[in-house]
Design an enzyme around this catalytic site. Structure first.
Site, short mmCIF file in Angstrom:
data_model
loop_
_atom_site.label_atom_id
_atom_site.label_comp_id
_atom_site.label_asym_id
_atom_site.label_seq_id
_atom_site.Cartn_x
_atom_site.Cartn_y
_atom_site.Cartn_z
N ASP A 534 0.88 -1.24 0.12
CA ASP A 534 0.07 -0.08 0.14
C ASP A 534 0.89 1.13 -0.07
O ASP A 534 2.12 1.30 0.18
CB ASP A 534 -0.83 -0.03 1.23
CG ASP A 534 -0.27 -0.33 2.51
OD1 ASP A 534 0.51 0.89 3.05
OD2 ASP A 534 -0.49 -1.25 3.17
N GLU A 614 22.48 -22.09 -18.40
CA GLU A 614 21.63 -21.15 -17.52
C GLU A 614 22.26 -19.97 -16.85
O GLU A 614 21.75 -18.97 -16.97
CB GLU A 614 20.80 -21.80 -16.35
CG GLU A 614 20.05 -22.96 -16.72
CD GLU A 614 19.27 -23.86 -15.74
OE1 GLU A 614 18.14 -24.06 -15.60
OE2 GLU A 614 20.24 -24.28 -14.77
#
Ligand code: DGJ
Length: 729
Positions: A534, A614
């Site tokens: 928030d 990777e």
């Protein structure tokens, strides 16, 4: 002058570049809401001509005028207990037991700059960027005074609201509701969008018709919650990303809240938002003042996209603070999904060394480094390093990590305590519990009573001690349960209805002290992922871990919903291992990276367990993110598809000068035997020419926006797209 007043008619007009808000103190001193929408250039009072509506009574002074009713008129801050039977914004119980308030106009003030709110986060602005309007109200029968504050940031089309309630009488009163604002609207809007969810599945969008009666989005979990976010949008049926009127409201608050919308008997809309009045009862002593949290509002006449741009800019430039507000965020690697509680310093150092080679800027040691914390049943509260795991201590570990060319960050969960901890054994009274009742456990843990000054002091000393003890550049501030069993022995008046708000005030006080005393530390908020995502937390922490769900497919939806109000820079987002720990799904490293770049980017996997291929791919990814993080965080963000409604999740970042564009996204399911996907770009300059990196061809901005481009042929599920587009010079 964004705020103008006509003292004769009592009309107040607040004008921003593209919106207008009007209110009026009428001849009875009742403060009426007239308008919030596009700029209209004149009073909108003519829309308020009400006939007699049965069972909607009239104020005494209106005499025989049965058309004048508080139950039908659009009001600016409606009071409980008098003849408005809709949701109220403020109600109080007086010493004689009555619960009526009748607030009438008592003057105004207009000043330069933006007001601040004592003890609470609020939008801030330079003196010449904002203006403040204050409207003073007074109860007709008591000495309760209310100041409604309006902060106007005209360039951003932002209006903020809050209220200050003051008891100037000689007796104490109890507030039973104290909303941040009310917005009474005619029925121009027929729908609302709210952001709901659960742990690992936050801020999913839901667009609903407004139905007669009351609809609500709220939390009583002590936090703003995973389940409902303190933000919502009012809109028309035909409102889209790029067209139609809508109003967005965002509460800058991290605790219990409610946004209640009443679609009334006359099909008018009343939206009241603020601290949730359930579990709220605040003793306002004689001479006392109560400050509501701030609400931030914006109107867009051009759909959700513009609304989001207004909120993104406001949060980045007028809510987030400190060194990291606009600066580049480090690419970090977090130990949680790689190791959980199972690590020692060798493992950490091996991972960190490898991560440094991959171009990662910071190593974050998550849960498990302290006390007796080998699982989630013990140790919270004992914020001293576990030397069985970290033999070098935090100082030694951080120095070693620094020697790899990386910064070091640390996880804490200060608001919590495990029963199996030294802290709980020494201070059982610090944990929230109702006397003679067993407390509810959440993840085996209890919540510390941070309404108590001694607890906050302890936490400040412990955390600042940790920060001083080692080279720590980042703190992840976690909070892993909802709060209940509200009781504090230290609340003298025994009004536990004050405790949820006092908890949030305590949290803000602690965060304010720590963030100002350690300005170089980047604080990231977290509450089991995005359970406290928030604008209140963003005032202290410029980024928040968005969700504990790191599955790239799920994340596109979670991040899509989050993006309506919150800027991409505020969204903590990581590439994790496959099969994904939350869903078991396997998605390519490329697609996981594209999803995670939609935020403050990082990794959450064991780099030592990666294959050479990777590792090589991650080196390219970190290089690419660093190259375009300025564009991702500072550019304008466009939602090109709705992933809840489409097989495609596509979004776009456009630089302020429209010269650089990055289009990213994913096709969810492979589609056989079909055309290539086409997407229309947005936010470009139609008169410029652009080179699309995918085919090196030149297109006009107009062609890219009106006709679009064909995306490369997709193969396999969760196929990632990434296309750079640059102005052809
Ligand atoms: C919840 C957080 O969201 C996770 O990222 C991790 O930090 C765990 N808590 C640790 O307990």
């Amino acid at each position: 002058m964004p705020v103008t007043v006509n003292e004769r008619s009592g009309l107040f007009r607040i004008e921003t570049d593209n919106s207008e808000y009007q209110l009026m103190a009428d001849s009875y001193g009742v403060l009426r809401h007239l308008w919030y929408g596009e700029r209209v250039g004149m009073s909108m009072e003519h829309l308020q001509d009400y006939p007699d509506i049965g069972f909607s009574g009239n104020i005494y002074e209106a005499g025989n005028d049965r058309g004048y009713s508080l139950d039908t008129l659009p009001l600016e801050y409606p009071c409980g207990g008098i003849g408005d039977f809709r949701i109220n914004a403020v109600s109080a119980v007086h010493s004689d037991g009555s619960f009526a308030l009748d607030l009438r106009y008592d003057g105004y003030s207009i000043s330069g700059g933006k007001y601040i709110i004592e003890g609470l986060p609020a939008v801030y602005a330079d003196y010449d960027e904002a203006e403040t309007l204050e409207i003073f109200l007074k109860d007709t029968a008591s000495d309760v005074f209310v100041t409604l504050k309006y902060g106007v940031l005209p360039k951003l089309d932002i209006i903020t609201r809050c209220a200050v309630i003051e008891n100037r009488g000689s007796s104490d009163i109890f507030l039973t509701n104290a909303a941040s604002f009310c917005l009474d609207m005619p029925s121009d809007y027929s729908e609302w969008i709210h952001f709901h969810g659960r742990h690992t599945c936050e801020r999913l969008t839901e667009r609903r018709p407004l139905l007669h009666g009351i609809q609500e989005s709220s939390s009583i979990r002590g936090t703003s919650s995973h389940q409902q976010n303190p933000s919502l949008i009012l809109c028309g049926k035909d409102c889209t990303e790029t067209s139609g009127s809508c109003i967005g409201v965002l509460l800058m608050y991290s605790g219990n809240f409610s946004a209640r919308i009443e679609y009334d008997q006359l099909e008018q809309i009343r939206l009241v938002m603020g601290i949730n009045s359930e579990l709220f009862r605040w003793e306002l002593k004689s001479g006392g003042r109560f400050f509501t949290p701030e609400a931030v509002m914006s109107y867009s006449g051009a759909g959700f996209e513009l609304l989001s741009h207004n909120f993104h800019k406001t949060i980045r430039e007028h809510v987030c603070r400190g060194k990291y507000k606009l600066s580049e965020r480090p690419v970090l690697i977090n130990s949680w999904e790689a190791a959980y509680f199972d690590f020692d310093d060798n493992k950490i150092l091996t991972a960190a060394k490898e991560a440094a080679r991959l171009g990662i800027d910071m190593f974050v040691l998550d849960d498990g480094w302290f006390g007796k914390r080998n699982d989630d049943r013990s140790g919270l509260g004992d914020w001293y390093v576990n030397t069985e795991k970290i033999r070098y201590g935090l100082d030694g570990l951080s120095k070693k990590i620094k020697s790899f060319g990386m910064d070091f960050g640390l996880w804490i969960e200060p608001e919590m305590v495990s029963e199996d901890s030294w802290l709980y054994r020494s201070h059982p009274e610090w944990a929230i519990a109702v006397p003679n009742r067993k407390p509810t456990r959440g993840r085996y843990q209890l919540v510390l009573d941070i309404t108590r000054e001694d607890v906050r002091e302890y936490l400040y000393n412990v955390i600042s001690g940790i920060l001083k003890s080692a080279e720590i550049s980042y703190i992840k501030w976690d909070m892993n349960r909802s709060v209940c069993d509200w009781y504090s022995a230290c609340l003298e008046n025994k009004s536990m209805g004050e405790m949820p708000h006092r908890y949030v005030l305590g949290l803000y006080e602690l965060l304010e002290r720590l963030t100002s005393d350690f300005p170089d530390v980047l604080f990231e908020g977290c509450s089991g992922g995005g359970g406290r995502f928030d604008a209140g937390m963003l005032y202290y922490c410029p980024q928040i871990w968005c969700s504990d769900d790191t599955d790239a497919f799920e994340r596109t939806k979670i991040q899509y919903g989050t993006s309506f109000f919150y800027p991409v820079s505020s969204i903590g987002s990581h590439v994790s291992a496959v099969p994904n720990h939350q869903t078991g799904r396997s998605i390519s490293l490329k697609s996981r990276c594209i999803a995670a770049m939609h935020g403050s980017f990082g990794y959450e996997l064991d780099p030592a367990a990666l294959s050479d291929a990777e590792k090589a791919e991650i080196i390219t990814q970190t290089e690419r993110f660093k190259k375009c993080r300025g564009l991702i965080h500072n550019g304008k963000y466009y939602r090109l598809t709705d992933p809840f409604d489409s097989n495609l999740s596509l979004w776009e970042y456009v630089s302020e000068d429209k010269s650089e564009i990055l289009l990213q996204g994913m096709q969810f399911r492979a589609v056989p035997n079909f055309t290539k996907n086409k997407i229309k770009l947005r936010g470009l300059d139609e008169n410029k020419n652009y080179i699309v990196a995918a085919d090196e061809k030149i297109y006009s901005g107009k062609a890219l926006m009106s006709g679009g481009i064909l995306l490369p042929e997709a193969s396999g599920d969760f196929f990632a797209y990434e296309i750079f587009i640059a102005e052809a010079k």
